[in-house]
Design an enzyme around this catalytic site. Structure first.
Site, PDB file in Angstrom:
ATOM      1  N   THR A  97       1.213   0.843   6.933  1.00 22.18           N
ATOM      2  CA  THR A  97       0.345   1.693   5.763  1.00 22.18           C
ATOM      3  C   THR A  97      -0.175   3.006   6.172  1.00 22.18           C
ATOM      4  OG1 THR A  97       1.486   0.544   4.093  1.00 22.18           O
ATOM      5  CG2 THR A  97      -0.730   2.873   3.931  1.00 22.18           C
ATOM      6  N   LYS A 172       4.557   5.929   0.153  1.00 19.84           N
ATOM      7  CA  LYS A 172       3.766   5.025  -0.255  1.00 19.84           C
ATOM      8  C   LYS A 172       2.422   5.513  -1.248  1.00 19.84           C
ATOM      9  CE  LYS A 172       2.047   0.835   0.423  1.00 19.84           C
ATOM     10  NZ  LYS A 172       1.942   0.045   1.401  1.00 19.84           N
ATOM     11  N   LYS A 240      -8.834   1.823   1.472  1.00 19.43           N
ATOM     12  CA  LYS A 240      -8.084   2.323   3.240  1.00 19.43           C
ATOM     13  C   LYS A 240      -6.930   3.253   2.324  1.00 19.43           C
ATOM     14  CE  LYS A 240      -4.790   1.000   5.405  1.00 19.43           C
ATOM     15  NZ  LYS A 240      -3.540   0.925   5.719  1.00 19.43           N
TER      16      LYS A 240
END
Length: 288
Positions: A97, A172, A240
């Protein structure tokens, strides 16, 4: 069956690589901590490489699942990175990711070296990786994706090409936006129910069968009520991801007030010592 390499054997990569081996693919693994790669080989067979470059040499597909943009650059274009060893015509599939920016950067670097790149972040967490039922969101070229998809399905239950390079990462980001708001709503609902003196398990059982039902409610509602937060995807990692989301929103002008607020709520959880708690721990800040 394909000759493949897998770079990064964390909580996601370790079982993902195992599923590739179980499906009959010839697997070479690399991990920054070599002992973990050696352990994987002792359990599953295959071969451990000393560097990403060595792992990529002679492979048809190279997979990666590492921590962030900097980690990804290190294992791809860094010294002894995979991009220096991967053959022409091969495919690099990145499950990290990361930002859409780094996906586009690496897509261009791969094209210059005459191999292909797909950004392919996953959803489903540690349990999804272990059970081989991840959802994979891909960005890249259709003909390249068509070649990679059957191999990706070794550890996925759903996989789809979302558009050109970077589209997988953008999808995502939407996934994480939706999760952030949903978990906060679930936390507030459970907190409210406790204060009202209700039987929370009974409440969750009935409302999960109606319009409020969700994967988070089914899989995390009861454990949130019990104060159990050890289910894999840590708050540090969610922050994050949300940092990537909010950075992209600043570029494209999207307004994400709830996401920005929940990100700060996760910062509160970190201050409470919950950096390694899973994302359902948002309820802890309401009950402190």
């Amino acid at each position: 069956m394909a000759k493949v390499a897998f770079l990064g054997l964390g909580v996601m990569g370790y079982p993902m690589a195992r599923h590739l081996k179980d499906k009959g693919h010839e697997v070479t693994v690399y991990n920054r901590t070599a002992a973990k790669a050696d352990k994987w080989v002792s359990e599953n067979g295959g071969r451990a490489a000393k560097t990403p470059r060595e792992a990529a040499e002679g492979q048809e597909i190279v997979f990666a699942c590492v921590g962030n943009d900097d980690d990804l650059r290190q294992v791809t274009i860094g010294e002894d990175g995979a991009f220096h060893g991967i053959p022409k015509g091969a495919i690099f599939v990145d499950h990290t990711t990361a930002s859409a920016e780094v996906a586009r950067e690496l897509y261009a670097a791969a094209r210059d070296k005459d191999f292909a790149f797909i950004d392919a972040p996953v959803s489903g967490g540690q349990a999804g990786a272990e059970n081989g039922v991840l959802t994979v969101m891909c960005g890249g070229e259709a003909e390249v994706y068509a070649k990679a998809e059957p191999v990706i399905m070794s550890f996925a239950r759903a996989c789809r090409l979302m558009g050109e390079a970077g589209a997988g990462q953008l999808t995502k980001m939407i996934n994480q936006i939706c999760i952030a708001g949903l978990v906060q709503g679930l936390a507030e609902g459970i907190h409210f129910g406790k204060r009202a003196g209700l039987d929370i398990e009974a409440v969750l059982d009935v409302i999960s069968k109606g319009a409020a039902g969700s994967w988070q409610m089914e899989n995390r509602g009861k454990t949130m009520n019990q104060g159990k937060f050890d289910f894999g995807f840590a708050v540090d990692w969610m922050r994050k991801d949300l940092s990537i989301v909010l950075g992209e929103a600043r570029k494209n002008g999207a307004s994400l007030p709830v996401t920005a607020l929940v990100d700060q709520f996760y910062a509160d959880v970190q201050k409470m010592g919950g950096s390694r708690w899973d994302t359902s721990s948002l309820i802890a800040r309401l009950e402190k």
